[in-house]
Design a protein around this motif. Structure first.
Motif, short mmCIF file in Angstrom:
data_model
loop_
_atom_site.label_atom_id
_atom_site.label_comp_id
_atom_site.label_asym_id
_atom_site.label_seq_id
_atom_site.Cartn_x
_atom_site.Cartn_y
_atom_site.Cartn_z
N LYS A 44 38.17 46.04 39.52
CA LYS A 44 38.34 44.89 38.63
C LYS A 44 39.69 44.21 38.86
N SER A 47 39.49 42.46 42.32
CA SER A 47 38.66 41.24 42.33
C SER A 47 39.19 40.17 41.39
N GLY A 48 40.26 40.47 40.67
CA GLY A 48 40.89 39.46 39.81
C GLY A 48 40.29 39.38 38.42
N LEU A 49 39.38 40.30 38.09
CA LEU A 49 38.77 40.28 36.75
C LEU A 49 39.71 40.81 35.68
N LEU A 64 42.86 35.33 49.07
CA LEU A 64 41.75 35.80 49.89
C LEU A 64 40.42 35.42 49.25
N CYS A 65 39.41 35.34 50.09
CA CYS A 65 38.06 35.09 49.58
C CYS A 65 37.44 36.46 49.27
N ILE A 66 37.34 36.76 47.98
CA ILE A 66 36.86 38.10 47.59
C ILE A 66 35.53 37.98 46.84
N GLY A 67 34.54 38.68 47.31
CA GLY A 67 33.25 38.75 46.61
C GLY A 67 33.16 40.08 45.90
N HIS A 68 32.49 40.09 44.75
CA HIS A 68 32.43 41.33 43.98
C HIS A 68 31.02 41.47 43.37
N PRO A 70 29.28 43.46 40.73
CA PRO A 70 29.61 44.41 39.66
C PRO A 70 28.57 45.52 39.49
N SER A 133 24.87 38.30 46.27
CA SER A 133 26.28 38.48 46.66
C SER A 133 26.49 38.23 48.15
N GLN A 136 27.40 34.48 50.63
CA GLN A 136 28.66 33.91 51.11
C GLN A 136 29.37 34.89 52.04
N TYR A 138 32.83 36.66 52.88
CA TYR A 138 34.10 36.97 52.21
C TYR A 138 35.07 37.64 53.18
N ARG B 128 30.45 36.58 32.94
CA ARG B 128 31.77 36.28 33.51
C ARG B 128 32.02 37.11 34.76
N GLU B 129 31.70 38.41 34.67
CA GLU B 129 31.93 39.32 35.78
C GLU B 129 31.07 38.92 36.99
N THR B 130 29.80 38.62 36.73
CA THR B 130 28.90 38.23 37.81
C THR B 130 29.33 36.90 38.42
N LYS B 132 32.28 35.44 38.37
CA LYS B 132 33.56 35.57 39.08
C LYS B 132 33.33 36.24 40.44
N GLY B 133 32.46 37.26 40.45
CA GLY B 133 32.15 37.95 41.70
C GLY B 133 31.51 37.04 42.71
N LEU B 134 30.75 36.03 42.22
CA LEU B 134 30.09 35.06 43.11
C LEU B 134 30.96 33.85 43.37
N ARG B 135 32.16 33.85 42.82
CA ARG B 135 33.14 32.76 43.00
C ARG B 135 32.59 31.43 42.47
#
Lengths: 225, 228
Positions: A44, A47-49, A64-68, A70, A133, A136, A138, B128-130, B132-135
């Motif tokens: 978290k 990923s910047g959460l 950076l281009c970060i994909g997450h 969850p 996910s 894109q 990343y 929000r989490e999803t 943000k993860g997908l930008r």
């Protein structure tokens, strides 16, 4: 990619104390550890959460281009295909649709493309979210237990897709997993976390077969790899 | 009761000017106030449900207190504001439908904020989490959140509309229940009951129930379509 060292505390309880780490493009890093060891807090923050106590960006480099992906991805009130298309930078293009259908096919859920995503089973939702996910490219792709709700066959499909993604994009992949077998199958390097501390890092061979730290050995013995 | 029912049917089809005016004023006031409250309450409720800020708990408590605001207190405050000695006297809102709509909006908005806040608090962390993860951009995330809340938005509107149709205290104080001007179904029922004319009061009650039933059926149909 170099991370800064950071900590996360709630009240007087330190849940994570991470030193500066380095991630190389095209490599898969498995993060293992028991429940409550700080794995999810680590991803978290990366990923910047979640903000660390230091309130600084977790990476030293330019943004950076970060994909997450969850642990519990959300299935939006759209059909499966449109959910996957949400992951595309430009979702209305024919190329995006083609890529989405290709990913659904590779993950074995192409027949569910027009089904409402909120009516998918847990395993189907996990595969839809993985496809979404992967729309894109990343620099760093963080996957938090992506196969936790999958059966063996679907796990193999998902793991193959993760390996393909690494090959096609050259992204560094941080994989949180409870499966040591999965870590062995996929990871180039393994990080072992315990009580919010990164106890040991190294190649998967080193950490999983000849760990240097007694705590890692104890953890691995418990899981009987 | 049977006589009242037939008298109500007779009243509806008789084209009674006073009754038609009462229904028109009721619908204008209820539909307008619930719509304005919805437009204010949905974004505010969504914002309150989304933010993670230390003062959020205080705002939630204030809103919950306002959810229980007695209509007569709301009516009294509006009366004092709009009356000849009040600070808003120049607006000329006392004993007008607009004044009644304002009073209703004050009563309904906290209800819709509270309804939306509890719903959005539940779903926003995962969204929000999803997202943000997908930008995804903030605008797209908000649109997705609203899309996920369609059912709740209709439920909130229904809540506001039901409360608005049934409310007496505030509208009678601010509107004055003036015939052919500010008399609505609920205040008319109260007036006819006070005059001892129970038959007409009952007839109006039946009409009010039928209106509420029709609006609820429409809303239920929309909700049913949204759920599919």
């Amino acid at each position: 990619m170099k991370t800064c060292s950071f900590t996360k505390t709630y009240g007087s309880h330190t849940v994570l104390q991470a030193p500066a780490m380095e991630l190389s493009p095209g490599r898969i890093y498995a993060v293992i550890g028991a429940n409550g060891s700080g794995k999810s807090t680590l991803v978290k923050i990366l990923s910047g959460l979640l903000a660390s106590d230091e309130k600084q960006a977790p990476f030293k480099e330019k943004p950076l281009c970060i994909g997450h992906l969850p642990q519990k991805p959300y299935a939006f009130r759209l059909n499966t295909l449109n959910n996957v298309l949400l992951g595309a930078a430009k979702m209305d293009t024919a190329a995006a649709k083609e890529k989405a259908l290709d990913l659904l096919t590779k993950l074995g859920i192409e027949t569910l493309a027009s089904k409402s995503a909120q009516r998918l089973s847990g395993g189907e939702t996990a595969r839809m979210a993985l496809a979404r996910s992967m729309m894109q490219d990343y620099d760093l792709f963080i996957l938090d237990e992506p196969t936790a709700s999958l059966d063996v066959q679907s796990t193999i499909l998902a793991e193959n897709q993760i390996l393909s993604y690494r090959k096609e994009t050259g992204a560094a992949i941080l994989l949180i997993t409870h499966s040591l077998k999965q870590a062995r199958r996929l990871a180039d390097e393994v990080w072992y976390l315990q009580n919010g501390q990164i106890i040991e890092t190294g190649t998967s061979e080193q950490v999983l077969y000849s760990p240097a730290d007694a705590r890692t050995r104890q953890f691995l013995e418990f899981y009987s790899l | 009761m049977r006589t009242a029912f037939f008298q109500a049917i007779e009243l509806v089809f008789s084209g009674n000017r006073q009754l038609i005016n009462i229904i028109q004023v009721t619908m204008r006031m209820s539909l307008s106030s619930s719509l304005v409250a919805l437009l204010l309450g949905v974004p505010l409720g969504a914002l309150l449900g989304t933010i993670s800020w230390k003062g959020k708990g205080i705002l939630v408590i204030i809103n919950r207190t306002l959810m229980g605001l007695p209509p007569v207190v709301c009516g009294l405050i509006c009366y004092l504001l709009f009356s000849g000695v009040g600070p808003l006297r120049h607006l000329g809102l006392l004993f007008t439908v607009e004044g009644m709509i304002i009073a209703q909006v004050i009563l309904l908005t906290p209800l819709i904020i509270g309804n939306m806040e509890s719903h959005v608090s539940d779903i926003s962390p995962a969204i929000r989490e999803t997202a943000k993860g997908l930008r995804l951009s903030t605008a797209k995330t908000v649109l997705l959140l609203m899309n996920e809340s369609q059912y709740q938005i209709f439920a909130s509107y229904l809540l506001g509309l039901g409360r608005s149709l049934a409310e007496v205290g505030a509208v009678s104080m601010v509107g004055g229940a003036i015939a052919f001007k500010t008399n609505v179904m609920s205040t008319a029922i109260m007036n006819y009951t006070n005059m001892g004319n129970f038959t007409i009061a009952l007839a109006l009650g039946i009409i009010l129930l039928v209106i509420a039933l029709v609006l609820n059926i429409i809303t239920a149909l929309i909700q049913w379509r949204l759920r599919r």
